[in-house]
Motif scaffolding. Structure first.
Motif, short mmCIF file in Angstrom:
data_model
loop_
_atom_site.label_atom_id
_atom_site.label_comp_id
_atom_site.label_asym_id
_atom_site.label_seq_id
_atom_site.Cartn_x
_atom_site.Cartn_y
_atom_site.Cartn_z
N ASP C 19 -26.73 18.18 66.67
CA ASP C 19 -26.89 19.40 67.37
C ASP C 19 -25.71 19.85 68.22
OD1 ASP C 19 -28.00 17.64 67.79
OD2 ASP C 19 -30.15 18.18 68.62
N VAL C 20 -25.86 20.96 68.64
CA VAL C 20 -25.61 22.31 69.43
C VAL C 20 -26.40 21.37 71.11
CG1 VAL C 20 -24.62 24.09 70.80
CG2 VAL C 20 -24.65 23.32 68.26
N SER C 21 -26.33 21.35 71.69
CA SER C 21 -26.18 21.02 73.08
C SER C 21 -26.64 21.87 74.28
CB SER C 21 -26.12 19.60 73.71
OG SER C 21 -24.68 20.50 74.57
N ARG C 22 -27.39 21.75 75.18
CA ARG C 22 -27.69 23.28 75.77
C ARG C 22 -25.83 23.52 76.20
NH1 ARG C 22 -32.07 25.41 79.62
NH2 ARG C 22 -30.92 27.00 79.38
N ILE C 23 -25.13 22.74 76.86
CA ILE C 23 -24.39 22.55 77.54
C ILE C 23 -22.79 23.67 76.59
CG2 ILE C 23 -21.50 21.97 79.06
CD1 ILE C 23 -23.55 19.55 79.39
N GLU C 24 -22.79 23.16 75.53
CA GLU C 24 -22.39 23.82 73.93
C GLU C 24 -23.07 25.41 73.96
OE1 GLU C 24 -22.56 20.40 71.43
OE2 GLU C 24 -20.31 20.66 70.93
N ASN C 25 -23.55 25.55 74.29
CA ASN C 25 -24.72 26.24 74.04
C ASN C 25 -23.89 28.08 74.66
OD1 ASN C 25 -25.64 28.20 72.47
ND2 ASN C 25 -27.39 28.06 73.42
N LEU C 26 -24.21 27.67 75.85
CA LEU C 26 -23.55 28.29 77.54
C LEU C 26 -22.46 28.11 77.25
CD1 LEU C 26 -25.07 29.25 79.54
CD2 LEU C 26 -23.94 27.74 81.01
N GLY D 17 -36.85 17.17 75.25
CA GLY D 17 -36.20 18.42 73.95
C GLY D 17 -35.12 17.78 73.71
N MET D 18 -34.50 17.76 72.46
CA MET D 18 -33.33 17.30 72.04
C MET D 18 -32.71 18.67 71.38
SD MET D 18 -32.18 14.79 73.13
CE MET D 18 -32.53 13.30 73.70
N ASP D 19 -33.60 19.57 70.85
CA ASP D 19 -33.10 20.35 70.06
C ASP D 19 -33.00 22.12 71.27
OD1 ASP D 19 -35.17 19.80 69.10
OD2 ASP D 19 -35.49 21.45 67.87
N SER D 27 -31.84 32.45 77.42
CA SER D 27 -31.64 31.80 78.66
C SER D 27 -30.41 31.63 78.61
CB SER D 27 -32.75 31.03 80.12
OG SER D 27 -34.19 31.52 78.59
N ASP D 28 -30.07 31.16 78.22
CA ASP D 28 -28.95 30.71 77.98
C ASP D 28 -27.72 32.03 78.05
OD1 ASP D 28 -28.56 27.68 78.61
OD2 ASP D 28 -28.31 27.49 76.22
N ILE D 29 -27.94 32.90 76.74
CA ILE D 29 -27.10 33.87 77.22
C ILE D 29 -27.89 35.37 77.79
CG2 ILE D 29 -26.92 35.73 75.28
CD1 ILE D 29 -28.60 34.19 73.10
N VAL D 30 -28.67 35.11 78.31
CA VAL D 30 -28.54 35.62 79.84
C VAL D 30 -27.93 35.35 80.59
CG1 VAL D 30 -30.25 36.45 81.39
CG2 VAL D 30 -31.10 36.90 79.39
N PHE D 31 -28.12 34.04 81.53
CA PHE D 31 -26.87 33.65 82.13
C PHE D 31 -25.89 33.81 81.72
CE2 PHE D 31 -31.01 30.22 83.05
CZ PHE D 31 -31.05 30.35 84.70
N ALA D 32 -25.22 33.77 80.42
CA ALA D 32 -22.96 33.67 80.24
C ALA D 32 -23.86 35.29 80.31
CB ALA D 32 -23.22 33.04 79.35
N HIS D 74 -32.72 24.81 85.49
CA HIS D 74 -33.52 25.57 84.48
C HIS D 74 -33.08 24.48 83.32
CE1 HIS D 74 -34.30 28.17 81.07
NE2 HIS D 74 -34.90 28.61 81.76
N HIS D 75 -32.15 24.36 83.04
CA HIS D 75 -32.13 23.41 82.09
C HIS D 75 -32.18 21.95 81.77
CE1 HIS D 75 -29.46 20.78 79.34
NE2 HIS D 75 -28.36 20.14 79.78
N VAL D 76 -32.61 20.95 82.90
CA VAL D 76 -32.86 19.69 83.57
C VAL D 76 -34.82 20.08 83.11
CG1 VAL D 76 -33.46 18.80 85.43
CG2 VAL D 76 -31.21 19.18 85.20
N PHE D 77 -35.37 20.96 83.59
CA PHE D 77 -36.44 21.96 83.51
C PHE D 77 -36.85 21.45 81.99
CE2 PHE D 77 -40.02 24.20 82.94
CZ PHE D 77 -40.99 23.31 83.41
N PHE D 78 -36.27 22.25 81.01
CA PHE D 78 -36.55 22.38 80.34
C PHE D 78 -36.63 20.85 78.95
CE2 PHE D 78 -36.96 26.31 81.00
CZ PHE D 78 -38.09 26.75 80.14
#
Lengths: 237, 237, 237, 237
Positions: C19-26, D17-19, D27-32, D74-78
């Motif tokens: 599954d796509v991790s958040r690092i990959e998503n960003l 949270g794995m997925d 949030s990722d999209i807004v950050f990017a 943010h990432h670590v929290f979730f």
């Protein structure tokens, strides 16, 4: 799914969609892009320009609030039913189109209102340069039409979920609250149509106040909630 | 996978890809960005500018419809076969490139057509300032070429899936419908090439009407569908 | 993981991240945004502007190719090892920063080269208005530096994976090919430094040809591949 | 979850949270997008414009560093708590709003500082055209306010996680380090408020130096860390 609804999910619904589908992924990106379009500015060049940004921030806050409200409604719908069929995909596409088409009109509106209430207009550039009293009723048509269309789409989406309740495996409580969502969305749609009609029927001088009728959304929610409760009662006994 | 195709998936296909792969994620973002590029405007400054946005909304709707159509074809391909190998990744990259390279030409076209049919041109700024009759055949080359290239890519993608049918584990029905997709894509490609040829061969005065031949896409779909049905029949008895 | 590498994955590697991790998503979003920034144009206003877009499309193709090449290297790294620790996260952030900082310089370069080779300059606006011979060596510093930095980051990322080979659970083949990646990245880095040095050491008239030395990347890959094979042989017998 | 924290996750926390959830996706999209907004430039038109980009790259680096720092928090929290309830969703929305509203002010600040320290101002266009000494205290209010608000939100988010520790299933070590995060965030908030107060209380000539007090963040982290250790000790014996 084993975890408490207090952390993830809702009291009345078990969440079905666990991983983000591509329909949701595309929608998330469009929602975020709409937020970014609303935030796009130019870099301030001096301290004065910097401090002048507070009006833009207020205007952004209003757009942001509305878009996040729609995103959460969208989010909840997909988490609850996890539908990815072609009807949902089409209704969703229309919703995304409305978002993209309305973002600039929404910014026009919020900027005007913020400027009006914070003394941003002056004698040299009065508000009537941008908008006259006689034009206000057309704004109700434009923005009320947006609201009516968006809630019409939500009504269709929830009605679609209700029609497939057996296949999704909704329990009684979930069916009742899905029906609640359909009725609430239809209520907001009807309220929007009524407001547009009033704006055109009433004298021009009253038209700025017609929008206050949107506070009746609380009443709509309350009535629909009462109906849901009454439907739930006999079934639980 | 345990759930009914009515909610998630299709009648003729079992969906294999369940979580969004990175190829799909990148593609979703590019699709959404192309939509946002098509929607990018400036904030209207007055009521007249606001009401003038309806033409842009119509033009956006046309671009939006085409891009969402391509997105759904893309979405269905990846859900059906869940391929992530290097051939698919390369074909997909070419598709994304075409999307990014063609978004501004597409907006040029839709804006022109919308303006033409809604009386947006006047005697002072006639349509011939933008486009003359003699130039229309080149438009068929540019846009027909885009269609031909996109459907050529889809043909290659589906042919790739068909070649690996055993490894993917496609059943008879799925193989037949994968072949249907290859034939349909080749059909649209051939139709596009034919239309371009006609635009150059026929007299200039007829060239605006050549595009109507795209309505033959329905015929292509019907012929391919008949072939699929006839292939399926004997195998099922 | 049960599926053939021909469909998903690679010959020499088992893919770990599913599954796509958040690092990959960003990262995906940043990659796609960089592509969109490279594609951002204005809508053509006439047929002449439309047909003039082919040069921009060529220039976009060059940028697009390079960025997709980097994205695939990135994609493969994360699929192979599924690392999300803080070192990988930091190296990845630096990579994203380089991408965002270099996109406009890259477009400058590709536009210049495309214009140069397609007769886009004229006597009135000669290429020397944009760039003189004496400035070319600085371009090698700017772009060679970018290449060196990016491959330096990949070298560090793969070295990090190699150092945690036991914890990731890499088999012999995977270890050898991870080491191959480290060596290949260091090779490209060294080649870039060498090219920069040559551009400054050689006479100005020769500097445009120094860049051809990048074709030696194939040689670097071949040498590293031979080393990997020889390391693999004895272990497999 | 079976894999070592060295590769994925942290020493003191098990990642839940794995997925990627939709809240994280949005949030990722807004950050990017905020990163891309900070990087948006125009393509350089000449060698001089190209080489002049290094100042923009430095300014981008500063913004980039800050935003990635916030993204990682943010990432670590979730990842740690995997919360998706309505309180977290609301606090997260406010955080995204602050990011979008502050990106242009942040770029103003970093550009000014970079220009100041790299000799970008001249006698004809002195820094005082952009900013005077007397205005500096207001900058502390604007940017210190941003910091205070962001860390206030993180304090609320971590406090929310702590309040639901039983439901999430946090062990002793995780509870102690969740409390550490609450205290650290409150500490940074308090420090920001103190710095703003000093900027207004102290003479104008001293105001540029007040910001150095942000180096006390290290002290805050150390004090909170000591408190966490002391809380952990007796429980582990």
């Amino acid at each position: 799914m084993s975890r408490s609804y207090k952390l993830r999910g809702e009291k009345n619904f078990q969440w079905r969609g666990m991983d983000v589908s591509r329909i949701e992924n595309l929608s998330d990106i469009v929602f975020a892009l709409v937020l970014a379009l609303a935030a796009t500015q130019s870099i301030p060049k001096s301290f004065d320009e910097l401090t002048g940004l507070w009006r833009d921030a207020l205007s952004l806050a209003a757009c942001f609030g509305l878009i996040i409200f729609l995103w959460r409604t969208h989010h909840v719908f997909f988490r609850r039913y996890d539908l990815q069929d072609s009807a949902v995909s089409t209704l969703n596409a229309v919703l995304l189109f409305l978002l993209l088409a309305y973002i600039y009109p929404l910014m026009f509106m919020t900027e005007f209102v913020v400027k009006l209430y914070t003394g941003g207009f002056s004698a040299e550039s009065p508000p009537s340069n941008v908008l006259t009293f006689a034009q206000i009723k057309w704004l109700y048509l434009i923005y009320g039409g947006f609201f009516a269309a968006v809630f019409g789409l939500f009504a269709l989406l929830y009605a679609h979920a209700l029609r497939h309740a057996d296949e999704i495996g909704l329990n009684t409580r979930e069916r009742v609250y899905t029906r609640y969502e359909v009725e609430f969305a239809i209520g907001v749609l009807a309220l929007s149509v009524l407001i547009i009609a009033c704006a055109f029927a009433l004298p021009t001088a009253l038209s700025p106040f017609v929008g206050m009728a949107y506070s009746l959304m609380g009443l709509v929610a309350w009535v629909c909630g009462m109906r849901a409760e009454s439907r739930l009662k006999p079934e639980e006994t």
